[in-house]
Scaffold this active site. Structure first.
Site, PDB file in Angstrom:
ATOM      1  CE  LYS A  85      -1.872   1.480   4.107  1.00  0.00           C
ATOM      2  NZ  LYS A  85      -1.497   2.843   4.480  1.00  0.00           N
ATOM      3  CG  ASN A  86       2.114   2.666   3.592  1.00  0.00           C
ATOM      4  OD1 ASN A  86       0.963   2.992   3.289  1.00  0.00           O
ATOM      5  ND2 ASN A  86       2.473   2.364   4.830  1.00  0.00           N
ATOM      6  CB  CYS A 125      -4.564  10.393  11.956  1.00  0.00           C
ATOM      7  SG  CYS A 125      -4.452   8.693  11.470  1.00  0.00           S
ATOM      8  NE  ARG A 146      -0.307   9.842  10.235  1.00  0.00           N
ATOM      9  CZ  ARG A 146      -0.626   8.846   9.418  1.00  0.00           C
ATOM     10  NH1 ARG A 146      -1.786   8.244   9.534  1.00  0.00           N
ATOM     11  NH2 ARG A 146       0.214   8.450   8.488  1.00  0.00           N
ATOM     12  CG  ASP A 176       2.755   1.048   9.611  1.00  0.00           C
ATOM     13  OD1 ASP A 176       2.359   1.934  10.388  1.00  0.00           O
ATOM     14  OD2 ASP A 176       3.108   1.280   8.434  1.00  0.00           O
ATOM     15  NE  ARG A 189      -7.931   4.129   5.230  1.00  0.00           N
ATOM     16  CZ  ARG A 189      -7.804   5.371   5.596  1.00  0.00           C
ATOM     17  NH1 ARG A 189      -8.461   5.825   6.640  1.00  0.00           N
ATOM     18  NH2 ARG A 189      -7.034   6.196   4.932  1.00  0.00           N
TER      19      ARG A 189
HETATM   20  N1  EPU Z   1       5.438  14.304  11.338  1.00  0.00           N
HETATM   21  C1  EPU Z   1       5.468  15.630  11.680  1.00  0.00           C
HETATM   22  N2  EPU Z   1       5.365  16.559  10.687  1.00  0.00           N
HETATM   23  C2  EPU Z   1       5.237  16.215   9.391  1.00  0.00           C
HETATM   24  C3  EPU Z   1       5.209  14.850   9.041  1.00  0.00           C
HETATM   25  C4  EPU Z   1       5.310  13.907  10.049  1.00  0.00           C
HETATM   26  O1  EPU Z   1       5.584  15.976  12.868  1.00  0.00           O
HETATM   27  O2  EPU Z   1       5.132  17.106   8.537  1.00  0.00           O
HETATM   28  C5  EPU Z   1       5.546  13.273  12.395  1.00  0.00           C
HETATM   29  C6  EPU Z   1       4.313  12.374  12.452  1.00  0.00           C
HETATM   30  O3  EPU Z   1       3.305  12.951  13.235  1.00  0.00           O
HETATM   31  C7  EPU Z   1       4.896  11.109  13.067  1.00  0.00           C
HETATM   32  C8  EPU Z   1       6.314  11.074  12.493  1.00  0.00           C
HETATM   33  O4  EPU Z   1       6.588  12.394  12.035  1.00  0.00           O
HETATM   34  O5  EPU Z   1       4.937  11.244  14.446  1.00  0.00           O
HETATM   35  C9  EPU Z   1       6.524  10.116  11.343  1.00  0.00           C
HETATM   36  O6  EPU Z   1       5.511  10.307  10.358  1.00  0.00           O
HETATM   37  P1  EPU Z   1       5.770  10.053   8.808  1.00  0.00           P
HETATM   38  O7  EPU Z   1       5.620  11.336   8.100  1.00  0.00           O
HETATM   39  O8  EPU Z   1       7.051   9.298   8.640  1.00  0.00           O
HETATM   40  O9  EPU Z   1       4.554   9.098   8.467  1.00  0.00           O
HETATM   41  P2  EPU Z   1       3.588   9.219   7.226  1.00  0.00           P
HETATM   42  O10 EPU Z   1       4.341   9.517   5.995  1.00  0.00           O
HETATM   43  O11 EPU Z   1       2.438  10.073   7.573  1.00  0.00           O
HETATM   44  C10 EPU Z   1       3.855   6.707   6.552  1.00  0.00           C
HETATM   45  C11 EPU Z   1       2.924   5.547   6.358  1.00  0.00           C
HETATM   46  C12 EPU Z   1       2.389   5.090   7.700  1.00  0.00           C
HETATM   47  C13 EPU Z   1       3.579   4.698   8.577  1.00  0.00           C
HETATM   48  C14 EPU Z   1       4.553   5.872   8.714  1.00  0.00           C
HETATM   49  C15 EPU Z   1       5.806   5.533   9.494  1.00  0.00           C
HETATM   50  C16 EPU Z   1       1.997   5.941   4.170  1.00  0.00           C
HETATM   51  C17 EPU Z   1       0.811   6.246   3.354  1.00  0.00           C
HETATM   52  N3  EPU Z   1       1.832   5.927   5.495  1.00  0.00           N
HETATM   53  O12 EPU Z   1       3.060   7.722   7.156  1.00  0.00           O
HETATM   54  O13 EPU Z   1       1.589   3.944   7.441  1.00  0.00           O
HETATM   55  O14 EPU Z   1       3.124   4.328   9.855  1.00  0.00           O
HETATM   56  O15 EPU Z   1       4.940   6.318   7.392  1.00  0.00           O
HETATM   57  O16 EPU Z   1       6.474   4.473   8.905  1.00  0.00           O
HETATM   58  O17 EPU Z   1       3.062   5.682   3.640  1.00  0.00           O
HETATM   59  C18 EPU Z   1      -0.122   2.408   7.835  1.00  0.00           C
HETATM   60  O18 EPU Z   1       0.139   1.906   6.727  1.00  0.00           O
HETATM   61  O19 EPU Z   1      -0.882   1.851   8.682  1.00  0.00           O
HETATM   62  C19 EPU Z   1       0.482   3.690   8.186  1.00  0.00           C
HETATM   63  C20 EPU Z   1      -0.004   4.485   9.146  1.00  0.00           C
END
Ligand code: EPU
Length: 438
Positions: free
Chosen positions: A29-30, A127, A132, A326, A419
């Site tokens: 998915k990701n 979320c 997030r 995850d 999802r």
């Molecule tokens: N964060 C910030 N500011 C930002 C972006 C992130 O503070 O602008 C914080 C987030 O709140 C979190 C941390 O940084 O505490 C890491 O978040 P990250 O941005 O790495 O996560 P994401 O890109 O929103 C993706 C996956 C998630 C997975 C995380 C961590 C996708 C679509 N989602 O989320 O997947 O948990 O990376 O590996 O790629 C899932 O599949 O169940 C899922 C939640």
């Protein structure tokens, strides 16, 4: 999302039977979502093979279509091929309904800025797994020269021209790294990103873009520095590709923890073996034995008997290559029926223990000692209950608990599970579980 799951709300299972057999792991998915977004930068036809049939991918398809691109899905036996043709795209306002349904819609910002120079999108919002924010996404895009206005829930980003620069993220974010890469690919000059996220879904996006004519270089000490160098190319240099999506390491990990909890021996085909080191280490620590078959890229797990299943004492979730957040809930579910105690620390998201209440209703002994720590003490049996999936990975964890529990468990609100899992009940049924959609 598989045909079987589309109109169902419940998964029902009778637990207590070991898993035996073979299943194939779906596409990630990701990894699929950012690659779909990247197709907006390419005016030729792109073929994405092995995409998972899940709700988030369908939503992303709808968002991409809303820009004027053509999106076609062909269902195969196992996965789905998606063809995206972004020849005529003009619309830079993304429909709120789908943006708010899926957080990762925010990565369309980088692609649309690169392609059209403008995007209107709503904040993806909070979320269930915690706050997030998207400050790092906006930081990366602004450093590349985008002007960004926010009003209430709305974001408007505009760039006459994106210009390569040096971007140092204060900490690693998967989505912010992907968004920045998407905008930098066709920016003028060179962009250097430091502290980029190292997750395989980031390197997969770079591989896809390079196959399409981009010039992205992953630095040789990337795993330490998180350094990525992007030499901008003109939009017209990007061309259509035929690309295979990587298999889903989180789905693979979920099935492995299910086998630990329920017992038995399972074989997973299409396994992303190089992405699973930290997961296999934990499972080995709990008594599992692995055998990897390179000839057909499959992995067999021989789970120990329940009496020999033991908890490791401590694990914390971390950025890649650490133990993935995850898989925190799936591990938690398996730990509930393992001997001894596990202390688990969730370092990535602020509210990823919501499922504990449901596991406790099934008889689990879990104490939440702080916002980020929980201590699981293994019990000899869980009891089947009617429980509610409150989020994606927590929902999958309840299915694992149900497979290990005595009696009947139903998991409701499976729209969350759909999802990310193409056919979780179908896959466990293939492994001999007494499980079905209701
Ligand atoms: N964060 C910030 N500011 C930002 C972006 C992130 O503070 O602008 C914080 C987030 O709140 C979190 C941390 O940084 O505490 C890491 O978040 P990250 O941005 O790495 O996560 P994401 O890109 O929103 C993706 C996956 C998630 C997975 C995380 C961590 C996708 C679509 N989602 O989320 O997947 O948990 O990376 O590996 O790629 C899932 O599949 O169940 C899922 C939640």
């Amino acid at each position: 999302m598989s045909q079987t799951t589309q109109n169902t709300r419940l998964i029902r299972m009778e637990g207590g039977y070991p898993l035996e057999g073979t299943v194939r792991i779906q596409g990630s998915k990701n990894a699929t979502l950012p690659v779909m977004a990247a197709c907006l930068l390419i005016s030729d036809k792109c073929v994405l093979r092995g995409c998972p049939q899940i709700t988030d991918v369908m939503y992303m398809g709808t968002l991409i279509k809303s820009t004027g691109a053509k999106v076609e899905q062909t269902m195969g036996v196992n996965d789905m091929d998606i063809v995206i043709e972004s020849t005529d795209i003009q619309e830079c306002r993304l429909p709120s309904r789908y943006v708010s349904a899926m957080r990762s819609s925010v990565i369309l910002m980088g692609a649309l800025l690169g392609r059209l120079g403008e995007v209107y999108v709503d904040y993806p919002g909070g979320c269930v797994i915690g706050e997030r924010p998207i400050n790092l996404h906006l930081y990366g895009l602004e450093k590349l020269g985008a002007q960004i206005w926010t009003e209430g829930n709305h974001i408007h980003a505009y760039a006459d021209e994106l210009i390569g620069t040096e971007i140092r993220f204060p900490f690693s974010s998967v989505g912010a790294t992907q968004n920045t890469i998407l905008a930098a690919v066709t920016a003028k000059g060179t962009t250097v990103i430091w502290n980029a996220a190292k997750e395989p879904e980031v390197t997969a996006l770079c591989a896809f873009l390079n196959q399409a004519g981009a010039d992205i270089r992953i630095h040789k000490d990337f795993m330490e520095s998180g350094k990525i160098v992007i030499h901008g190319v003109e939009l017209c240099r990007l061309h259509g590709v035929d690309y295979c999506v990587v298999p889903d390491r989180i789905v693979a990990g979920t099935y492995l923890f299910a086998a630990l909890a329920a017992g038995g021996n399972i074989t997973l085909e299409n396994i992303p073996i190089s992405h699973l080191d930290s997961v296999c280490e934990v499972i080995t620590g709990m008594g599992g034995i692995f055998s990897y078959h390179a000839d057909n890229n499959s992995l067999t797990l021989y789970a120990p008997n329940r009496s020999e299943l033991r908890n490791i004492s401590y694990i914390e979730t971390d950025i890649y290559p650490g133990f993935p957040t995850d898989l925190q809930s799936p591990l938690l579910a398996a730990a509930c029926v393992a001997n001894g105690k596990l202390m688990i620390k969730e370092k990535i998201f602020s509210s990823r223990f919501k499922i504990i209440e449901e596991l406790q209703r099934m008889g689990a002994d879990i104490a939440v000692t702080s916002e980020e720590c929980a201590i699981v003490t293994g019990v000899s049996t869980l009891e089947g209950r009617n429980v509610i999936a409150k989020e994606l990975r927590g929902g999958a964890a309840l299915v694992i608990a149900g497979l290990a529990a005595e009696g009947i468990t139903t998991v409701s609100d499976i729209c969350y599970i759909n999802r990310g899992y193409q056919d979780i009940a179908g896959d466990f049924a293939k492994l001999g579980a007494r499980i079905s959609y209701d």
